[in-house]
Design an enzyme around this catalytic site. Structure first.
Site, mmCIF file in Angstrom:
data_model
loop_
_atom_site.group_PDB
_atom_site.id
_atom_site.type_symbol
_atom_site.label_atom_id
_atom_site.label_comp_id
_atom_site.label_asym_id
_atom_site.label_seq_id
_atom_site.Cartn_x
_atom_site.Cartn_y
_atom_site.Cartn_z
ATOM 1 N N MET A 30 0.842 -1.193 0.000
ATOM 2 C CA MET A 30 0.000 0.000 0.000
ATOM 3 C C MET A 30 0.884 1.253 0.000
ATOM 4 S SD MET A 30 -3.482 -0.859 1.936
ATOM 5 C CE MET A 30 -2.997 -0.520 3.606
ATOM 6 N N GLY A 31 2.130 1.102 -0.413
ATOM 7 C CA GLY A 31 3.028 2.251 -0.517
ATOM 8 C C GLY A 31 3.579 2.693 0.817
ATOM 9 N N LEU A 33 6.713 2.987 1.473
ATOM 10 C CA LEU A 33 7.577 1.815 1.640
ATOM 11 C C LEU A 33 8.671 2.049 2.685
ATOM 12 C CD1 LEU A 33 7.983 0.909 -2.141
ATOM 13 C CD2 LEU A 33 6.214 0.143 -0.544
ATOM 14 N N HIS A 34 8.979 0.994 3.429
ATOM 15 C CA HIS A 34 10.046 1.048 4.425
ATOM 16 C C HIS A 34 10.906 -0.208 4.281
ATOM 17 C CE1 HIS A 34 7.490 -1.805 6.477
ATOM 18 N NE2 HIS A 34 6.507 -0.924 6.524
ATOM 19 N N GLU A 35 11.824 -0.393 5.223
ATOM 20 C CA GLU A 35 12.775 -1.514 5.094
ATOM 21 C C GLU A 35 12.076 -2.877 5.072
ATOM 22 O OE1 GLU A 35 13.138 1.103 6.968
ATOM 23 O OE2 GLU A 35 15.241 1.708 7.173
ATOM 24 N N HIS A 37 9.254 -3.538 3.467
ATOM 25 C CA HIS A 37 8.934 -3.755 2.051
ATOM 26 C C HIS A 37 10.207 -4.037 1.253
ATOM 27 C CE1 HIS A 37 5.581 -0.956 3.333
ATOM 28 N NE2 HIS A 37 4.897 -1.982 2.852
ATOM 29 N N LYS A 148 4.810 -9.957 9.534
ATOM 30 C CA LYS A 148 4.243 -9.053 10.545
ATOM 31 C C LYS A 148 2.707 -9.113 10.503
ATOM 32 C CE LYS A 148 4.036 -4.446 10.478
ATOM 33 N NZ LYS A 148 2.662 -4.111 10.914
ATOM 34 N N ILE A 175 10.732 -7.264 9.943
ATOM 35 C CA ILE A 175 11.915 -6.386 10.022
ATOM 36 C C ILE A 175 11.651 -5.367 11.132
ATOM 37 C CG2 ILE A 175 13.390 -4.757 8.767
ATOM 38 C CD1 ILE A 175 13.534 -7.591 7.627
ATOM 39 N N SER A 184 6.563 -0.441 10.350
ATOM 40 C CA SER A 184 5.194 -0.329 9.839
ATOM 41 C C SER A 184 5.004 1.078 9.313
ATOM 42 C CB SER A 184 4.205 -0.587 10.991
ATOM 43 O OG SER A 184 2.924 -0.100 10.648
#
Ligand code: PAF
Length: 284
Positions: A30-31, A33-35, A37, A148, A175, A184
């Protein structure tokens, strides 16, 4: 890297790649983005000729009073990360492109009745519907989801089996930030005090892992986990449960692979965390 916004341009690219004998991996997101993703995209890159990332804040998985409007979005930053991770295609449709006047949905029973499904009764219908649609649009060989969202992962595996989708589902490890907080997109809602308070989730996970390893009944583990959350004044438990890792039904004794999962409000932000016990950890 290509960017598509319509189903038809996405399909024609994929058709071309398949004609050339390429394997396709999909990372649905859903965009924002973090580590977390990034780890999915990395795994997808390692295992497939072509990497597709979908970036779509899916309205049908949000309940009426949930955070659809507030959900963080930053498409330019997402693009930069996808480019850096060597993705081949980002599919970024508008809600109208995905749903138009749709009146067909995928509804999973049983596995969606408890845990997050209890307080978010329409959530997994929205998730299954959009993931089913993405599978039909992208026709991936492999699709990557984070551990998660453990209930989501179990539900998608079951949906794939029940509806005979021809795709391998790959679960990837949680992560965490250096201090333990699970990554998150919703962590951005937390102010400084709440960010510190949010550590009670990962502390409860750690405590649960220690206690469960001694072999005991679920209530003992849950009590220890609850005690840690209750010590934090900004935290309010939505649920903490120990369930069978496959059926997601509560278990009294820890005798087979179980999922210990929780959702906790930190102020107004609802965060989730979990661990699996008694099963091979997800591949790195
Ligand atoms: O996990 C998410 O980000 C979403 O639920 C998913 C799988 C992309 C479906 O919208």
């Amino acid at each position: 890297m290509e960017i598509t916004t319509t189903v038809s341009e996405t399909r024609s690219l994929i058709r071309q790649w398949k004609k050339e004998g390429m394997t396709i991996g999909l990372v649905p997101t859903m965009g924002f983005l973090h580590e977390g993703h990034a780890s999915l995209i990395k795994k997808c890159r390692e295992e497939n000729d072509k990497v597709v990332v979908s970036v779509f804040v899916n309205p049908t998985q949000f309940g009426e009073n949930e955070d659809l409007e507030a959900y963080p979005r930053d498409f330019h930053r997402d693009m930069a990360l996808c480019e850096e991770m060597d993705a081949d295609l980002v599919f970024h449709p508008e809600p109208e492109e995905m749903y138009q006047d749709a009146c067909t949905f995928i509804n999973i029973t049983d596995l969606s009745d408890n845990l997050c499904g209890k307080t978010r009764p329409t959530h997994f219908k929205g998730v299954c519907t959009v993931v089913g649609k993405l599978f039909n649009i992208v026709t991936p060989d492999n699709a990557y989801f984070g551990q998660k969202d453990a209930q989501q992962l179990a539900i998608i595996k079951k949906m794939v089996m029940d509806l005979n989708f021809d795709v391998r589902i790959v679960g990837c490890p949680i992560i965490r930030e250096e201090d333990g907080l699970a990554k998150s997109s919703r962590n951005t809602y937390l102010n400084e005090r709440e960010r510190t308070a949010a550590l009670c989730l990962s502390k409860a996970v750690k405590r649960g892992q220690e206690v469960i390893a001694k072999g005991c009944n679920s209530n003992d583990v849950l009590q220890e986990m609850n005690e840690i959350i209750e010590k934090e004044p900004l935290a309010k438990v939505d649920y903490i449960s120990i369930v069978d890792a496959l059926t997601l039904q509560p278990v009294e004794y820890v005798e087979r692979p179980v999922l210990a999962a929780m959702a906790v409000y930190i102020g107004r932000t609802r965060l989730i965390d979990n661990f699996i016990y008694g099963e091979e950890p997800a591949e790195q």
